[in-house]
Motif scaffolding. Structure first.
Motif, PDB file in Angstrom:
ATOM      1  N   CYS A   1      87.025  24.971  40.720  1.00 34.56           N
ATOM      2  CA  CYS A   1      87.185  25.512  39.367  1.00 34.56           C
ATOM      3  C   CYS A   1      88.626  25.993  39.229  1.00 34.56           C
ATOM      4  O   CYS A   1      89.105  26.755  40.065  1.00 34.56           O
TER       5      CYS A   1
ATOM      6  N   LEU B   1      89.881  27.927  36.814  1.00 30.09           N
ATOM      7  CA  LEU B   1      90.100  29.084  35.936  1.00 30.09           C
ATOM      8  C   LEU B   1      90.426  30.379  36.680  1.00 30.09           C
ATOM      9  O   LEU B   1      91.204  31.188  36.204  1.00 30.09           O
ATOM     10  N   ARG B   2      89.769  30.632  37.810  1.00 35.65           N
ATOM     11  CA  ARG B   2      90.079  31.825  38.630  1.00 35.65           C
ATOM     12  C   ARG B   2      89.798  33.137  37.895  1.00 35.65           C
ATOM     13  O   ARG B   2      90.631  34.058  37.912  1.00 35.65           O
ATOM     14  N   CYS B   3      88.672  33.235  37.224  1.00 39.23           N
ATOM     15  CA  CYS B   3      88.323  34.466  36.503  1.00 39.23           C
ATOM     16  C   CYS B   3      88.265  35.649  37.454  1.00 39.23           C
ATOM     17  O   CYS B   3      87.747  35.535  38.570  1.00 39.23           O
TER      18      CYS B   3
ATOM     19  N   CYS C   1      84.788  36.618  38.747  1.00 38.38           N
ATOM     20  CA  CYS C   1      83.961  35.485  39.213  1.00 38.38           C
ATOM     21  C   CYS C   1      83.161  35.884  40.449  1.00 38.38           C
ATOM     22  O   CYS C   1      83.718  36.429  41.404  1.00 38.38           O
TER      23      CYS C   1
ATOM     24  N   THR D   1      81.539  33.631  42.276  1.00 38.33           N
ATOM     25  CA  THR D   1      81.448  32.470  43.182  1.00 38.33           C
ATOM     26  C   THR D   1      82.857  31.998  43.578  1.00 38.33           C
ATOM     27  O   THR D   1      83.143  30.802  43.561  1.00 38.33           O
TER      28      THR D   1
ATOM     29  N   TRP E   1      85.797  28.015  44.444  1.00 31.93           N
ATOM     30  CA  TRP E   1      86.967  27.652  43.633  1.00 31.93           C
ATOM     31  C   TRP E   1      87.681  26.397  44.137  1.00 31.93           C
ATOM     32  O   TRP E   1      88.159  25.585  43.362  1.00 31.93           O
TER      33      TRP E   1
ATOM     34  N   GLY F   1      81.748  26.937  40.497  1.00 36.57           N
ATOM     35  CA  GLY F   1      82.734  25.940  40.138  1.00 36.57           C
ATOM     36  C   GLY F   1      82.616  25.472  38.682  1.00 36.57           C
ATOM     37  O   GLY F   1      81.974  26.088  37.865  1.00 36.57           O
TER      38      GLY F   1
ATOM     39  N   SER G   1      82.019  26.128  31.811  1.00 37.30           N
ATOM     40  CA  SER G   1      82.816  27.032  30.975  1.00 37.30           C
ATOM     41  C   SER G   1      83.251  26.321  29.690  1.00 37.30           C
ATOM     42  O   SER G   1      83.847  26.940  28.810  1.00 37.30           O
TER      43      SER G   1
ATOM     44  N   LYS H   1      84.961  31.486  28.396  1.00 37.42           N
ATOM     45  CA  LYS H   1      85.480  32.705  29.011  1.00 37.42           C
ATOM     46  C   LYS H   1      86.361  33.479  28.035  1.00 37.42           C
ATOM     47  O   LYS H   1      87.247  32.911  27.379  1.00 37.42           O
TER      48      LYS H   1
HETATM   49  S1  SF4 Z   1      83.437  32.537  36.431  1.00 33.35           S
HETATM   50 FE1  SF4 Z   1      83.027  30.330  36.191  1.00 33.35          FE
HETATM   51  S2  SF4 Z   1      84.799  29.581  35.049  1.00 33.35           S
HETATM   52 FE2  SF4 Z   1      85.401  31.547  35.894  1.00 33.35          FE
HETATM   53  S3  SF4 Z   1      86.382  31.083  37.888  1.00 33.35           S
HETATM   54 FE3  SF4 Z   1      84.205  31.496  38.304  1.00 33.35          FE
HETATM   55  S4  SF4 Z   1      83.259  29.459  38.267  1.00 33.35           S
HETATM   56 FE4  SF4 Z   1      85.234  29.258  37.237  1.00 33.35          FE
END
Ligand code: SF4
Length: 226
Positions: free
Chosen positions: A29, A31-33, A36, A38, A42, A72, A99, A117
């Motif tokens: 993924c 985005l690296r929120c 997050c 999980t 990433w 992800g 997302s 997001k």
């Molecule tokens: S919350 Fe979702 S979109 Fe944001 S980094 Fe984690 S997996 Fe990616």
């Protein structure tokens, strides 16, 4: 495709909350929120290469037909469409969680669960935050997903001010059915979840948006694989 993990649990969020489901978490993924839960998924190489047939063998071990493809960001994974096709051939109900930053149109999905997001997810690091800001909300992809698939929109709400941003987002997506919009509290631990749930529930009652539980926080404190 690179599979980060496969596990059996209850769907924790949205319209299918409480339904026993096999979760397939695909790696990668961008985005690296910052909140997050999980982060271990990433990296696009964070897992094991598996074919749709290999996944199907493992899914059959569990007493459900509900399968959730998650990440992800699963919409960035190669071979997603053939996997959804195989799952359908075996009578599975397929949810794809995303997302909403991309819109492939060749999936056999019974539900695309889109979680755009908000700014509350911005990473703390400057460069990463800039990339995140550019990519996290893509109205064209969101509109495409909404037009192409059965869908629900789930927003993660951290503070009451986020509700104004959600209204702005929905203003850019005029075709969204408000009855398919779910709001859920941003929380990793149960105490925080309950505290935010109270004011968010009041807002849902005022607006008609649905409140989404997060059973993975309520029941298992966000334990991995639950
Ligand atoms: S919350 Fe979702 S979109 Fe944001 S980094 Fe984690 S997996 Fe990616």
């Amino acid at each position: 495709m690179i599979v980060n993990e496969l596990f059996y649990s209850l769907q924790g969020e949205g319209s299918l909350a409480g339904v026993p489901s096999v979760f397939i978490r695909l790696a990668g993924c961008p985005l690296r929120c910052k909140w997050c839960d999980t982060k271990y998924a990433w990296d696009f190489a964070a897992g094991t290469e598996m074919s749709p047939d290999q996944l199907m063998q493992q899914i059959k071990d569990h007493p459900t037909r509900y399968v959730v493809l998650t990440g992800g960001e699963p919409l960035l994974s190669a071979d997603l469409a053939p996997l959804t096709c195989l799952l359908h051939q075996h009578g599975c109900h397929v949810t794809v969680e995303t997302s909403g930053i991309k819109c492939p149109t060749d999936l056999m999905a019974d539900l695309v669960s889109i979680s755009p997001k908000l700014a509350n997810s911005a990473p703390l690091d400057g460069d990463t935050a800039k990339q995140h800001g550019l990519a996290r909300f893509d109205p064209a992809s969101l509109q495409c997903l909404i037009e192409t698939y059965p869908y629900q929109l789930k927003f993660v709400v951290d503070v009451p001010a986020d509700l104004d941003e959600i209204a702005e987002c929905l203003g850019q997506l005029p075709e969204v059915d408000p009855y398919k919009v779910y709001l859920m509290p941003q929380a990793v631990r149960l105490e925080e979840y309950l505290q935010k749930s109270r004011w968010l529930a009041d807002f849902c009652l005022q607006t008609g948006f649905s409140f989404s539980p997060r059973l993975q926080v309520m029941l298992w404190d966000n334990q991995r694989g639950k």
